[in-house]
Each structure stands twice: as C-alpha cells, then as structure tokens.
Design a protein around this motif. Structure first.
Motif, mmCIF file in Angstrom:
data_model
loop_
_atom_site.group_PDB
_atom_site.id
_atom_site.type_symbol
_atom_site.label_atom_id
_atom_site.label_comp_id
_atom_site.label_asym_id
_atom_site.label_seq_id
_atom_site.Cartn_x
_atom_site.Cartn_y
_atom_site.Cartn_z
ATOM 1 N N LEU A 189 20.015 -5.211 41.569
ATOM 2 C CA LEU A 189 20.305 -5.847 42.858
ATOM 3 C C LEU A 189 19.247 -6.887 43.197
ATOM 4 O O LEU A 189 19.554 -8.014 43.581
ATOM 5 C CB LEU A 189 20.293 -4.779 43.940
ATOM 6 N N TYR A 195 19.782 -9.936 41.162
ATOM 7 C CA TYR A 195 20.882 -10.783 41.617
ATOM 8 C C TYR A 195 20.554 -11.445 42.951
ATOM 9 O O TYR A 195 20.960 -12.576 43.200
ATOM 10 C CB TYR A 195 22.186 -9.986 41.681
ATOM 11 N N SER A 206 23.118 -14.460 43.566
ATOM 12 C CA SER A 206 24.513 -14.319 43.149
ATOM 13 C C SER A 206 25.001 -12.902 43.374
ATOM 14 O O SER A 206 24.213 -11.995 43.645
ATOM 15 C CB SER A 206 24.715 -14.655 41.671
ATOM 16 N N GLN A 207 26.302 -12.796 43.224
ATOM 17 C CA GLN A 207 26.912 -11.485 43.432
ATOM 18 C C GLN A 207 26.685 -10.606 42.209
ATOM 19 O O GLN A 207 26.586 -11.097 41.085
ATOM 20 C CB GLN A 207 28.412 -11.649 43.624
ATOM 21 N N VAL A 208 26.638 -9.303 42.461
ATOM 22 C CA VAL A 208 26.565 -8.361 41.355
ATOM 23 C C VAL A 208 27.945 -8.306 40.705
ATOM 24 O O VAL A 208 28.937 -8.110 41.409
ATOM 25 C CB VAL A 208 26.164 -6.960 41.874
ATOM 26 N N PRO A 209 28.041 -8.511 39.411
ATOM 27 C CA PRO A 209 29.362 -8.570 38.781
ATOM 28 C C PRO A 209 30.152 -7.276 38.929
ATOM 29 O O PRO A 209 29.566 -6.192 39.045
ATOM 30 C CB PRO A 209 29.053 -8.842 37.310
ATOM 31 N N THR A 242 29.495 -2.807 39.206
ATOM 32 C CA THR A 242 29.898 -1.919 40.310
ATOM 33 C C THR A 242 30.978 -0.947 39.858
ATOM 34 O O THR A 242 31.015 0.193 40.294
ATOM 35 C CB THR A 242 30.413 -2.732 41.514
ATOM 36 N N LEU A 291 29.507 2.148 38.087
ATOM 37 C CA LEU A 291 28.632 3.051 38.853
ATOM 38 C C LEU A 291 29.285 4.412 39.044
ATOM 39 O O LEU A 291 30.467 4.499 39.318
ATOM 40 C CB LEU A 291 28.347 2.449 40.223
ATOM 41 N N MET A 326 19.388 2.883 50.903
ATOM 42 C CA MET A 326 19.255 1.477 50.591
ATOM 43 C C MET A 326 19.257 0.670 51.893
ATOM 44 O O MET A 326 20.044 0.935 52.782
ATOM 45 C CB MET A 326 20.468 1.083 49.746
ATOM 46 N N LEU A 377 26.531 2.109 45.838
ATOM 47 C CA LEU A 377 27.685 1.274 45.529
ATOM 48 C C LEU A 377 28.126 0.495 46.760
ATOM 49 O O LEU A 377 28.451 -0.693 46.704
ATOM 50 C CB LEU A 377 28.818 2.165 45.008
ATOM 51 N N VAL A 394 25.866 -2.325 47.256
ATOM 52 C CA VAL A 394 26.155 -3.450 46.359
ATOM 53 C C VAL A 394 27.351 -4.232 46.866
ATOM 54 O O VAL A 394 27.361 -5.468 46.895
ATOM 55 C CB VAL A 394 26.390 -2.938 44.922
ATOM 56 N N HIS A 395 28.377 -3.496 47.302
ATOM 57 C CA HIS A 395 29.562 -4.180 47.827
ATOM 58 C C HIS A 395 29.203 -5.028 49.039
ATOM 59 O O HIS A 395 29.663 -6.157 49.178
ATOM 60 C CB HIS A 395 30.634 -3.158 48.208
ATOM 61 N N ILE A 433 26.322 -6.326 49.806
ATOM 62 C CA ILE A 433 25.560 -7.505 49.399
ATOM 63 C C ILE A 433 26.487 -8.537 48.761
ATOM 64 O O ILE A 433 26.417 -9.733 49.077
ATOM 65 C CB ILE A 433 24.437 -7.102 48.419
ATOM 66 N N ASN A 434 27.374 -8.049 47.906
ATOM 67 C CA ASN A 434 28.301 -8.979 47.250
ATOM 68 C C ASN A 434 29.158 -9.711 48.265
ATOM 69 O O ASN A 434 29.386 -10.914 48.169
ATOM 70 C CB ASN A 434 29.193 -8.221 46.274
ATOM 71 N N MET A 450 27.057 -12.093 50.152
ATOM 72 C CA MET A 450 26.573 -13.142 49.250
ATOM 73 C C MET A 450 27.582 -14.288 49.168
ATOM 74 O O MET A 450 27.206 -15.459 49.085
ATOM 75 C CB MET A 450 26.346 -12.523 47.878
ATOM 76 N N ALA A 451 28.866 -13.900 49.191
ATOM 77 C CA ALA A 451 29.917 -14.917 49.096
ATOM 78 C C ALA A 451 29.920 -15.810 50.336
ATOM 79 O O ALA A 451 30.500 -16.897 50.323
ATOM 80 C CB ALA A 451 31.273 -14.247 48.923
ATOM 81 N N ARG A 495 27.139 -16.769 51.931
ATOM 82 C CA ARG A 495 25.835 -17.384 52.141
ATOM 83 C C ARG A 495 25.959 -18.877 52.384
ATOM 84 O O ARG A 495 26.738 -19.576 51.722
ATOM 85 C CB ARG A 495 24.925 -17.142 50.924
ATOM 86 N N ASN A 543 16.918 -7.034 49.763
ATOM 87 C CA ASN A 543 16.937 -5.585 49.591
ATOM 88 C C ASN A 543 15.535 -5.092 49.949
ATOM 89 O O ASN A 543 14.566 -5.423 49.298
ATOM 90 C CB ASN A 543 17.264 -5.285 48.124
#
Lengths: 563, 244
Positions: free
Chosen positions: A511, A514, A519-522, A526, A529, B1, B85, B88-89, B91-92, B95-96, B98, B118
C-alpha cells in the motif's frame, strides 16, 4: 524340492536392487524368469563372476571414470600429430596443460599406485609423472604464434610421454585394473564398504581375487556344503546356515555392528545373519542402483521383475547418455522416462511405485503417487525450462529442477524454494543463474501442486502472470521516479511478510508503495487477499516481477535516461 | 489501518450536515471504483461496514447553527478499519479521485482529494489505553419490535455502558471464533473530560459523547476498538478514536 538351480525372489527394495544388479552383471540371458517376481540361474553363472562383476562397472560407467579421461586424449593426440600441429593454438595449449595436471594428479593417486602393482608391465608410470610438467603459456595468441615452433617441440616431447602413459592405461590390463580401481572408489563404495577389497586392511592386493575369495568362493563353497546340521537360518532366504558370522553391516546405511550394539535386536540375541549366497547378491547392489557422481536412484517396481529391469535400464541409459561431462540432474532421467510413458497405453504405469534415492550418504524414499505423476506430466514445459537452473546458497550449488521434483515427490509446495530463489536474487544476483521467467515457471508448477492438494480454483497461469505484471509495472513506476534504490528494501520486507504469510504486513508495504507512486492497488492483489495459497502465489509472483531484471539491459537504458 | 486523506473544498461554506455530504462523496467514489463492492456495501440493506471515519477541519473554521465556514478550505478525513482489504478498497476508490473536482450533493460546493497517506498505527502494549474521540460516539438502542424507534444515549445516561456492551457483543459474536462476552463485560471506561454534544445528521439531532477516556480490558478488544471505532453509525462518520 529344490533344484540345483538357484532361485531369487523379489523382496524389499535393497534386495530387489541387488537382484537386478546381479542380473545386470551376469546378463539377462543367463537367468530365466519363472514367475513374475522370480528368476533362476545355474550355479555355473558364478564362474568367473569377479570378472563379470568389474567388467559391468567398467563398461557401464566407462565415460565417467578418470581412466577414461586419460585414454580419451588419444584422439586429440592423433589429430594434432596427423596435421602436424597446424591447428594447435593457445587454447589447445591451455587445454593440454589442464590435461597434464589431471593426469599427474591421477597417476600418483593411491588407487592408481595400487593398480600398478597388479599390472604386468615394465613401464614405471610414476617416473613419467616427474618428467611430465606443464608448458609455459604465452600471454596471448600473437606471442604464441611467434614462439610456436618452440612450443610445438615442447608439446611433442610431452606427447611422447603422454603416449606412453596412455598406452599403459589403455592396455587390456590397464583397463582391467585401473578401471576396476576407479569403479571401486566412485561407484561400488556408494553401496557397500569395509569388507573385501574395500577393507582398508585387506591382505590380498589383487582386487579380483579378493572379491572372488571373499564373496564368490564362500558362496560356491556354501552351495556345495552339506547343510543338514546347520542350525541357523538366513535372514533373507531362510536357507540353513552354519554360524552367525555374516551380517548386513557391510552395506552402507544398513545393518549395524552386531558385536557392539546387541541392544538393537530382541533379547540381545542377534538373528540378522545372511547366507554367503545372499551376501554375494547384496554385493551386486551398486550394479542395481544407478549412480551419477555421489547420488543414486533406483525404481523399486516390485510386481514384475522384468519391468523392474527394463525401467531401471531405461533410466540408466538416459543418465549415462546425458553424462558427457556435464552434470545433469539425476531426476531428469526419471522424469523423462515418466514423460515417455505418457505416450504409452499404460499411462501411469509407474504410479504407486517406490523411488529410492541415495543422497548425502543416506537413502531417501518416495512413492510415486498418481497425482504427483500428473503434476509432472502436466508441467512438462515448465519443468524442462528449469533443467539448467542453479543458484548458490551458502556455498552450496542448488539445482532448481531437482529441488522441484524432490518437493513434488515429498508432497511439499515450492514456496520455500521460491523464497530462497528470490532472496538469493536480491542479496547476490551473481550467484543466481536464473531469471524471472524461471521463477514464474516454478510458481506455475507450485500453483499446480497446490491445486492438487485442494483449495485452489483460480487459473494458475493467470494469477501468476497478472501478479508479475503488477510487480513489473510498479517497478517501472519506481524507475520513473528515480527511486529504484528503494526496491531492494521493499522486496526484503515483502519477502519477510510472505515467509510468515503475514497479509497485513505485506499489504502495509505494498500500500505504501502504491501510495508513493500515487496509483491504485491492482485488482489482482486485492482479489488474492485472504485466500491463503493464492495470496502467497500472488505475493511471490509480484515480488519476482518487482526484482526481475534488476541488472537487465532494459533498466540500464532507463538509468541512463534518468541520469 | 489508518488512512489520512487531505481534501480541498471549492468554497468556504459547508452544510452542518457535512457527514452526510461526505458520505455521498465516498459512496460515489466506491460506485465508480467497483460496482460490485458498492452494491455489497450500500445496496444490500443495512449491512455493517468495517470502516469508520472522522473529519477534522483545518483552522480557521467557524461552526454555526446551519453551516460551517471553512476559511482554510481544507479538511482532513481520517479513515480507520481493522479490515485491510477494506482499507485497500478505500484507498483505491479515493485514488481514482485524486486531483479531480467532484461536486458535493445538493450544495454549492465541490471536493478535491489532494493526498492519501497510510498512517502508522500505534501499538497497544498494555491492558489500558487512553483514547481521544475523533468523531462523536453514538450509542443507539434500536427498538426493532413495536415502535421502530431509536434511543440514543450519552455518557451521562446510566444505560450508556449497558447498551454499548450489548451492541458490541452482537457485533463481535462471530468475530474472534469464540465467545468474548465475558471479556466485553470486563471492559471498563474511565472518563477523562467526557461531555455530551448534539449532532445534526439526516435532519435528526443525535445526542452523542465527545472527549477523552481510558479503556481498560483485554488487549485484543482495545485493538479492535481502536481500529474499528466505537458505538453505532460508524460508517457515517461517528465513533472514530485515536490513541493519545
């Protein structure tokens, strides 16, 4: 009623390998198969057995013997002399010097010295050793060309000496005794030790007569003896025997010293003794197992003796054929036999057959279960790519192909191997003779292993491919930011997380990576996991993508651009 | 997290009901990022979400009755989640978005995510921890049977702890693979400057608790509460904690 013929029936693996070794030595034409697992032979087959015994080893392993290395130079010698040293250049001189050093080393070794005493010849080989000295090598080819005539004269003098040495060794007596000595210390002592010619205090110097008197004569004498009054029985064949003098302790990694360790047997009364005939058969063990260097393999097919002979001979011919100097993995021969079977009607003929390996002076056993064979058959392409893949760990050379097959046989997954490979690549890439695609292939095989063990649904190549791509693209982003020096540290942390399957730690690091490159985590990360093995596969593939080509040309170009 | 997201606003005025607006921003971010995840989170009835957040307005800021004047035009959203998880979602999804402006629903403002970080979590090493409440704690008693009404409790009410523990037991019923209700019963809140406040949310005035407190109990529970937040309505911007 027992006929005059001697009958051998299959039993445990060591006995089976010995029986097959015996058949190999006397030749299949001298035995007759009477049942699937039984053969018979006439006692006459034991006439001159000691000669057949050594002849088998010398013929079979001829090309691996140091004797062969000496005499094999004859062809080169002839060629140079025929065209009057026209093609003789610096390289040839260097080769000659290496050869001379080898010859000197060989002919003054103790085993050779012992053989000279048996060879009826007036030539004093050791006196040649002193005269035989290497030729000074010029610095480069130009210098060589200038001094060529002088050098050739020197070489000619050496050739005279070498010719005498070769003639001596290549003589039938030379082959008989030096070859036998080579076979003893390279092949036979892998299977048994400490008695007959391998007894360091033996009084008989002639190895042939030593073998004959210790094994063959006692066996024939025993066959002719009147056994009515014998009160003990052979542990293997149950034949009556006179005393308890023969035990199994001469076989490597087998038996024990009955005089000193009586607590190994019930009531401290040893009953593990064998008859002289069984001892003779056991002495054929090294002819049943196929050796390359210090490792051996034997396929213990127990149902049909004929099949056992056939399959072991097949492996033998493959191993010895591929042994032209280069060290090939021992498993490769086995696996290629397995692949060959794929085309046969009996596809998994070897399923549930025991494989015995001799490694690091001990025997290891595996059963070839059908799922393992399927993995090996299905991953032929990936396995083939790994044949020459090596890396050095703690000064020890590790062959990835052998490791992979060994783990498949042991029902282990390959994560620790992959970990070692990646770790090695990170810490010292110069000691790792593989690239990312090899790691990928190991991962794909591993995925196959895991799916056989259950719990995996994902298409195995897809996950590996996508994860590697993710790693590579992250790596490129780091290069674009000129932060590639951070990658090694990141990989170490990721590997530590993977080793303990600590998903939180792994995700924490990825994380941050990235986030660092914005950028996004591919999705592939995910998605994996919380899915155990898939997560590890993804992780290792990702790291391999991240390390891949660390010093490859593509990156150097990028580095140059960045500077 | 723990995720720290710096956000810029288009204008200075923010509605007092800003949580709702920000939630709509997150929801649309999820919707753009992963339709499946969005459906799972927001269109399957009242499913519990494993994250909570709080919003910190950077000075200078004036909080009025109907609106907030954010002179700095900056605020920080803190997300915490025990589920990596989910993190991560999150953040993803963010992130899009930003460096892109997105309008805020039903008001004359827009938001732009500037940076996402983070943040290292603090380890809990003892059986006590001093928590600061980042966003107000809501303790809710939901009457499922007759009146379908919600009752909210603040620290001043005697039922506060009882209802909180009851809800926590229900929440953790299958979380740790064993019955943790006795551990929950053992939890002890020691207030330090706790006080009541009232928050307007979806046109309802919710009484809730802010301040600092010490929590004593099993470490794994403290860790869970630190990461998941405390009380109800957590994914709506309530109950977010930090360790002091």
């Amino acid at each position: 009623m027992k006929s005059d013929k001697i009958r051998l029936t299959l039993g445990d693996w060591q006995w089976n390998a010995s029986v097959i070794g015996f058949i190999n030595i006397v030749g299949e034409e001298n035995v007759c198969h009477i049942e699937a697992d039984t053969v018979e032979f006439w006692p006459e087959a034991l006439d001159g057995f000691e000669n057949k015994y050594f002849a088998y080893f010398i013929n079979t392993y001829e090309k691996t013997l140091s004797w062969y290395k000496i005499v094999n130079f004859q062809d080169r010698l002839n060629t140079y002399e025929e065209n009057n040293f026209e093609e003789f250049d610096l390289k040839a001189l260097e080769f000659l010097n290496v050869y001379i050093k080898d010859v000197k080393r060989y002919i003054k070794s103790n085993s050779y010295k012992a053989a000279y005493e048996l060879i009826d010849s007036e030539v004093e080989l050791l006196s040649f050793e002193k005269q035989l000295i290497t030729i000074k090598e010029p610095k480069n080819q130009q210098r060589f060309d200038v001094d060529k005539s002088e050098i050739v004269n020197e070489v000619k003098r050496r050739f005279l000496l070498l010719q005498q040495i070769i003639n001596y060794c290549a003589s039938s007596e030379g082959r008989r005794y030096i070859g036998a000595k080579n076979a003893i210390y390279n092949i036979i002592n892998n299977a048994w030790n400490g008695v007959s010619f391998l007894n360091s205090q033996t009084k008989e110097k002639n190895i042939y007569s030593d073998y004959k008197s210790y094994f063959v004569d006692t066996a024939t004498g025993y066959l002719q003896s009147e056994k009515g009054k014998y009160k003990y029985n052979c542990f293997v064949c149950d034949a009556p025997i006179k005393d308890m003098s023969n035990d199994l302790s001469f076989l490597n990694a087998t038996g024990f010293d009955v005089a000193r360790k009586s607590s190994h047997v019930w009531n401290f009364q040893n009953d593990i003794t064998i008859c002289p005939l069984c001892k003779l058969i056991y002495s054929c063990l090294p002819a049943g197992i196929i050796y390359t260097y210090n490792r051996g393999i034997y396929i213990n097919q127990t149902i049909k003796l004929k099949d056992a002979v056939r399959i072991n001979n097949k492996i033998k011919s493959r191993i010895l054929r591929s042994q032209d100097g280069s060290m090939r993995p021992i498993y490769h021969a086995l696996v290629s036999v397995l692949h060959e079977q794929e085309n046969d009607s009996a596809k998994y003929e070897l399923a549930d057959v025991q494989v015995v390996r001799y490694e690091n002076e001990s025997y290891r056993f595996n059963i070839l279960a059908k799922p393992m064979l399927q993995i090996i058959v299905n991953s032929k392409k990936e396995l083939d790519s790994l044949i020459r893949v090596n890396f050095i760990e703690n000064g020890r050379n590790i062959n990835v192909y052998d490791e992979v097959i060994g783990r498949i046989f042991n029902n282990q997954n390959l994560f620790t191997l992959i970990h070692k490979m990646l770790y090695g690549k990170l810490s010292d890439a110069s000691k790792c003779y593989f690239n990312g695609s090899h790691v990928r292939n190991v991962l794909i095989i591993n995925q196959l292993i895991c799916s056989r063990l259950g719990g995996m649904k994902m298409d195995n190549t897809y996950l590996v491919k996508k994860s590697r791509e993710a790693g590579e693209s992250l790596r490129n982003k780091y290069f674009n930011k000129d932060s590639n020096h951070k990658l090694a540290g990141i990989c170490y942390r990721l590997l530590n997380a993977l080793k303990t399957t600590n998903e939180n730690m792994f995700m924490d690091v990825t994380l941050n990576c990235y986030l660092y490159v914005n950028s996004q985590v591919p999705k592939v990360i995910t998605d994996a996991l919380g899915r155990g093995k898939d997560f590890s596969t993804m992780g290792y593939a990702f790291v391999s993508g991240l390390i891949d080509g660390q010093d490859g040309s593509g990156n150097k170009e990028k580095k140059a651009e960045g500077e | 997290m723990r995720i720290k997201v710096d956000i810029e606003t288009g204008s200075m005025e923010l509605p007092i009901d800003y949580r709702r607006k920000f939630l709509s921003y997150i929801k649309s971010a999820f919707e753009d990022y992963n339709q499946e995840l969005y459906t799972e989170l927001y269109e399957m009835g009242s499913s519990p979400k494993s994250f909570c957040f709080s919003i910190y307005f950077l000075p200078e800021v004036e909080i009025g009755k109907e609106e907030i004047i954010l002179r700095s035009k900056r605020f920080t959203a803190w997300f915490t989640t025990p589920d990596i998880l989910m993190g991560v979602h999150l953040i993803n999804a963010l992130m899009a978005r930003r460096n892109k402006w997105f309008p805020l629903a039903d008001c004359d403002n827009k938001l732009r995510t500037l940076s996402i970080n983070n943040v290292q979590e603090r380890p809990i090493t003892a059986n006590t921890a001093l928590f600061r409440i980042l966003s107000p704690i809501v303790i809710r008693d939901h009457d499922n049977k007759e009146m379908k009404k919600d009752w909210y409790y603040t620290y001043e009410d005697s039922e506060f702890e009882i209802i909180w523990k009851r809800n926590l037991k229900a929440e953790l019923k299958n979380k740790f693979g064993r019955d943790v209700s006795s551990d929950i019963n053992e939890l002890q809140i020691k207030p330090i400057k706790l006080r009541k406040t009232v928050v307007r949310n979806y046109d309802i005035y919710i009484p809730c608790t802010i301040g600092n407190f010490i929590l004593e109990g099993e470490r794994y529970l403290l860790e869970y509460i630190y990461k998941a937040g405390i009380g109800s309505r957590r994914s709506l911007g309530f109950g977010c904690l930090d360790i002091v």
